[in-house]
Write an enzyme that holds these catalytic residues in place. Structure first.
Site, PDB file in Angstrom:
ATOM      1  N   LYS A  24       0.867  -1.183   0.000  1.00 29.73           N
ATOM      2  CA  LYS A  24       0.000   0.000   0.000  1.00 29.73           C
ATOM      3  C   LYS A  24       0.894   1.220   0.000  1.00 29.73           C
ATOM      4  O   LYS A  24       2.040   1.152   0.434  1.00 29.73           O
ATOM      5  CB  LYS A  24      -0.845   0.023   1.280  1.00 29.73           C
TER       6      LYS A  24
HETATM    7  P1  NAD Z   1     -12.846   7.578  -3.032  1.00 29.83           P
HETATM    8  O1  NAD Z   1     -11.863   8.596  -2.617  1.00 29.83           O
HETATM    9  O2  NAD Z   1     -13.119   7.341  -4.465  1.00 29.83           O
HETATM   10  O3  NAD Z   1     -14.260   7.858  -2.321  1.00 29.83           O
HETATM   11  C1  NAD Z   1     -14.406   8.006  -0.945  1.00 29.83           C
HETATM   12  C2  NAD Z   1     -15.835   8.418  -0.662  1.00 29.83           C
HETATM   13  O4  NAD Z   1     -16.072   8.380   0.731  1.00 29.83           O
HETATM   14  C3  NAD Z   1     -16.161   9.848  -1.118  1.00 29.83           C
HETATM   15  O5  NAD Z   1     -17.490   9.890  -1.562  1.00 29.83           O
HETATM   16  C4  NAD Z   1     -15.995  10.657   0.170  1.00 29.83           C
HETATM   17  O6  NAD Z   1     -16.732  11.853   0.142  1.00 29.83           O
HETATM   18  C5  NAD Z   1     -16.557   9.662   1.164  1.00 29.83           C
HETATM   19  N1  NAD Z   1     -16.121   9.838   2.544  1.00 29.83           N
HETATM   20  C6  NAD Z   1     -14.876  10.023   3.018  1.00 29.83           C
HETATM   21  N2  NAD Z   1     -14.905  10.102   4.351  1.00 29.83           N
HETATM   22  C7  NAD Z   1     -16.203   9.960   4.708  1.00 29.83           C
HETATM   23  C8  NAD Z   1     -16.888   9.953   5.950  1.00 29.83           C
HETATM   24  N3  NAD Z   1     -16.234  10.106   7.093  1.00 29.83           N
HETATM   25  N4  NAD Z   1     -18.233   9.768   5.935  1.00 29.83           N
HETATM   26  C9  NAD Z   1     -18.898   9.606   4.778  1.00 29.83           C
HETATM   27  N5  NAD Z   1     -18.307   9.588   3.584  1.00 29.83           N
HETATM   28  C10 NAD Z   1     -16.985   9.788   3.563  1.00 29.83           C
HETATM   29  O7  NAD Z   1     -12.356   6.213  -2.318  1.00 29.83           O
HETATM   30  P2  NAD Z   1     -12.684   4.717  -2.752  1.00 29.83           P
HETATM   31  O8  NAD Z   1     -11.641   4.270  -3.694  1.00 29.83           O
HETATM   32  O9  NAD Z   1     -14.134   4.588  -3.103  1.00 29.83           O
HETATM   33  O10 NAD Z   1     -12.396   3.963  -1.384  1.00 29.83           O
HETATM   34  C11 NAD Z   1     -13.372   3.883  -0.344  1.00 29.83           C
HETATM   35  C12 NAD Z   1     -12.982   2.755   0.601  1.00 29.83           C
HETATM   36  O11 NAD Z   1     -12.930   1.522  -0.127  1.00 29.83           O
HETATM   37  C13 NAD Z   1     -11.604   2.903   1.249  1.00 29.83           C
HETATM   38  O12 NAD Z   1     -11.645   2.334   2.525  1.00 29.83           O
HETATM   39  C14 NAD Z   1     -10.710   2.063   0.350  1.00 29.83           C
HETATM   40  O13 NAD Z   1      -9.542   1.616   0.998  1.00 29.83           O
HETATM   41  C15 NAD Z   1     -11.657   0.918   0.029  1.00 29.83           C
HETATM   42  N6  NAD Z   1     -11.328   0.149  -1.184  1.00 29.83           N
HETATM   43  C16 NAD Z   1     -11.204   0.772  -2.390  1.00 29.83           C
HETATM   44  C17 NAD Z   1     -10.935   0.004  -3.517  1.00 29.83           C
HETATM   45  C18 NAD Z   1     -10.874   0.612  -4.902  1.00 29.83           C
HETATM   46  O14 NAD Z   1     -10.834  -0.154  -5.866  1.00 29.83           O
HETATM   47  N7  NAD Z   1     -10.890   1.927  -5.054  1.00 29.83           N
HETATM   48  C19 NAD Z   1     -10.793  -1.383  -3.403  1.00 29.83           C
HETATM   49  C20 NAD Z   1     -10.934  -1.975  -2.161  1.00 29.83           C
HETATM   50  C21 NAD Z   1     -11.226  -1.202  -1.049  1.00 29.83           C
END
Ligand code: NAD
Length: 419
Positions: free
Chosen positions: A107
Site C-alpha cells: 500500500k
Molecule cells: P474515493 O476517494 O473514491 O471515495 C471516498 C468516498 O467516501 C467519497 O465519496 C468521500 O466523500 C466519502 N467519505 C470520506 N470520508 C467519509 C466519511 N467520514 N463519511 C462519509 N463519507 C466519507 O475512495 P474509494 O476508492 O471509493 O475507497 C473507499 C474505501 O474503499 C476505502 O476504505 C478504500 O480503501 C476501500 N477500497 C477501495 C478500492 C478501490 O478499488 N478503489 C478497493 C478496495 C477497497
C-alpha cells in the site's frame, strides 16, 4: 470508547486467526507473516502552480511478498500515516491470498488533501511520487492502484511518469493497475470493487431468505467503491434508501432514484442537496433500519459506540477496516452478518490481476469476460469462507483470515525457509 487504528484493527484480526490456527502454522512463521517486510518514507518537494516549492510526505509499505509482488492502492488523504499504510498493506496480503491472485500485500499513502488541490497540482504530486518512489515500484516489486483520494487518471499519470523517465512510449509489463482503458487499463476495473461487493450482498441476502427486490440498503461513501456499489444494487433491484459522502447524507425511505442522483453528483460533486431526498445526519444514517449496511468510505465507522444501535441484518464492508474489533464482537453476538473487507471488497484487486495479466501478455479483454470471471471468483471464495465459518462455528472474518493465512504459509513453505 475510542476506536483503535487501522493497524491495531489489522493486528487484532490477525491475532484471532493465529489463535484459531494454533498448532497448524509454526509460531515463528506466524510472527514473520505478521510483520511488514519493508516500510519506506519519502519526502517530495515539487514546485506547484503558485510557483513555490511545497513539501509532502509519502509512504510505501510492502507487507509480504510470499505470493508475489506487493499489490495495493495509493491513498491520498491529509491524515494518512505510515501505520495506516502498514495496516492497509497487511490487509492486502490477506486479501490477495484469499481471493487467490499471485500478489503479496502493499500500500502507499500520500499526505495531501486532493479536494483542495488544483488538477495541475494533483498531477504534479502524482508524478513527483512516481519519481521519488520509482525504485520501489515495478511488476516484480510493488504494483499500485487507486485508493481513497486517487483515481484512474492518476494511475495514467503514474504509468506515463515511469515510461517517460525511460524514454519509452509505454512500460514493459504492468507497473500500475486501475489505469484508463485507453492506456492499458481493463474495462470494468473502475466498477469491479462495487460489483464484487454487490455479488457478496446478493449471496448473503439469498442465505437470509430475503428477496433482493424487497431488500433495502444504506451506503456510506459515494466515491469509486460507493458509487459503483449503488449502481449495482439498483440493477439487482435492491432499494437504496440512504447514501452519504464527506459533505453529508441523504435519505428517501422509498428508495433513491439512482439515475437522477448520479446526474446530480456529476453536476455538484456531492450527494448533498439532491432534490429527490431529505437530508439526514450522517451518523444517524448508519443506524437506519435496513437489510444491508455498506460502509464504503473511511475506517472505524462502526465502533463500540454505535454497534449496538446498528439496525441492519447484513454489513458488507466495501471500505477497508470500517468495523472495529470491539464492534465486530458486539455485532456477532447480535447475530448481524459481517462480510469482511478482505472478502467483500476483493473484486478490485481481482480485476487488477486481470489487468496485470492483460498488459503482461499485451492482450485485450472484454468487459463481459472480466465481469464473468469476477463474479465466479467472488462466489467461489464466498462459498469457501462460508463453509469454513459454519464448519468451525466462527465469524466470516475469522474464517477468511484463516484461509488467507494458510495460503501465505503454504507459499512460504513452498519457497523454503533459507536464507
Ligand atoms: P474515493 O476517494 O473514491 O471515495 C471516498 C468516498 O467516501 C467519497 O465519496 C468521500 O466523500 C466519502 N467519505 C470520506 N470520508 C467519509 C466519511 N467520514 N463519511 C462519509 N463519507 C466519507 O475512495 P474509494 O476508492 O471509493 O475507497 C473507499 C474505501 O474503499 C476505502 O476504505 C478504500 O480503501 C476501500 N477500497 C477501495 C478500492 C478501490 O478499488 N478503489 C478497493 C478496495 C477497497
Amino acid at each position: 470508547m475510542a476506536a483503535g487504528t487501522i493497524l491495531s484493527n489489522a493486528q487484532t484480526n490477525f491475532a484471532h486467526a493465529a489463535k484459531l490456527l494454533d498448532g497448524e502454522i509454526d509460531k515463528a512463521i506466524l510472527e514473520k507473516i505478521q510483520l511488514p517486510k519493508e516500510r519506506i518514507e519519502l519526502t517530495m518537494g515539487p514546485q506547484m502552480d503558485d510557483g513555490k516549492v511545497h513539501l509532502y510526505k509519502a509512504f510505501i509499505v510492502r507487507h509480504n511478498d510470499a505470493l508475489g509482488p506487493a499489490k495495493g492502492g495509493i491513498r491520498m488523504t491529509p491524515g494518512v500515516t505510515l501505520d495506516d499504510v502498514t495496516g492497509l498493506a497487511m490487509e492486502m496480503t490477506w486479501k490477495c491470498a484469499l481471493i487467490g491472485v499471485p500478489f503479496g500485500g502493499g500500500k502507499s499513502g500520500i499526505v495531501a488533501d486532493p479536494r483542495t488541490m488544483s488538477h495541475f497540482n494533483k498531477e504534479t504530486l502524482i508524478r513527483s511520487f512516481a519519481r521519488s518512489g520509482r525504485r520501489h515500484i515495478g511488476p516484480q516489486i510493488y504494483v499500485p492502484a487507486p485508493d481513497m483520494g486517487t483515481n484512474e487518471m492518476d494511475m495514467g499519470y503514474l504509468k506515463d511518469a515511469i515510461s517517460y523517465s525511460e524514454g519509452m512510449a509505454t512500460t514493459q509489463g504492468c507497473y500500475v493497475t486501475g489505469k484508463p482503458v485507453v492506456v492499458g487499463g481493463i474495462p470494468g476495473r473502475r466498477e469491479a470493487t462495487g460489483r464484487g461487493v454487490v455479488g457478496c450482498v446478493a449471496a448473503a441476502l439469498k442465505d437470509h431468505g430475503i428477496d433482493t427486490r424487497k431488500a433495502t440498503a444504506v451506503v456510506q461513501g459515494f466515491g469509486n467503491v460507493g458509487a459503483a456499489t449503488v449502481v449495482a444494487l439498483d440493477l439487482l433491484g435492491v432499494k437504496v434508501i440512504a447514501i452519504s459522502d464527506i459533505n453529508g447524507a441523504i435519505h428517501h425511505p422509498e428508495g433513491l432514484n439512482v439515475g437522477q442522483l448520479n446526474e446530480h453528483v456529476r453536476n455538484k460533486n456531492t450527494v448533498v442537496g439532491f432534490a429527490g431526498a431529505k437530508a439526514i445526519d450522517p451518523k444517524a444514517m448508519l443506524e437506519l433500519s435496513c437489510d444491508v449496511l455498506i460502509p464504503a468510505a473511511a475506517a472505524n465507522q462502526i465502533t463500540a459506540d454505535n454497534a449496538a444501535r446498528i439496525n441492519a441484518k447484513i454489513i458488507a464492508e466495501g471500505a477497508n477496516s470500517p468495523t472495529s474489533p470491539e464492534a465486530d464482537h458486539i455485532l456477532n453476538q447480535r447475530g448481524v452478518l459481517v462480510i469482511p473487507d478482505i472478502l467483500c471488497n476483493a473484486g478490485g484487486v481481482f480485476v487488477s490481476y486481470l489487468e496485470f495479466t492483460q498488459e503482461t501478455q499485451q492482450e485485450q479483454m472484454a468487459e463481459e469476460e472480466v465481469n464473468t470471471r469476477l463474479q465466479q471468483r467472488m462466489m467461489s471464495r464466498y462459498a469457501q469462507v462460508k463453509a469454513m465459518a459454519s464448519e468451525r462455528k466462527i465469524p466470516l472474518r475469522d474464517a477468511a483470515m484463516c484461509l488467507a493465512l494458510r495460503s501465505v504459509n503454504a507459499a512460504i513453505m513452498a519457497k523454503g525457509l533459507l536464507p
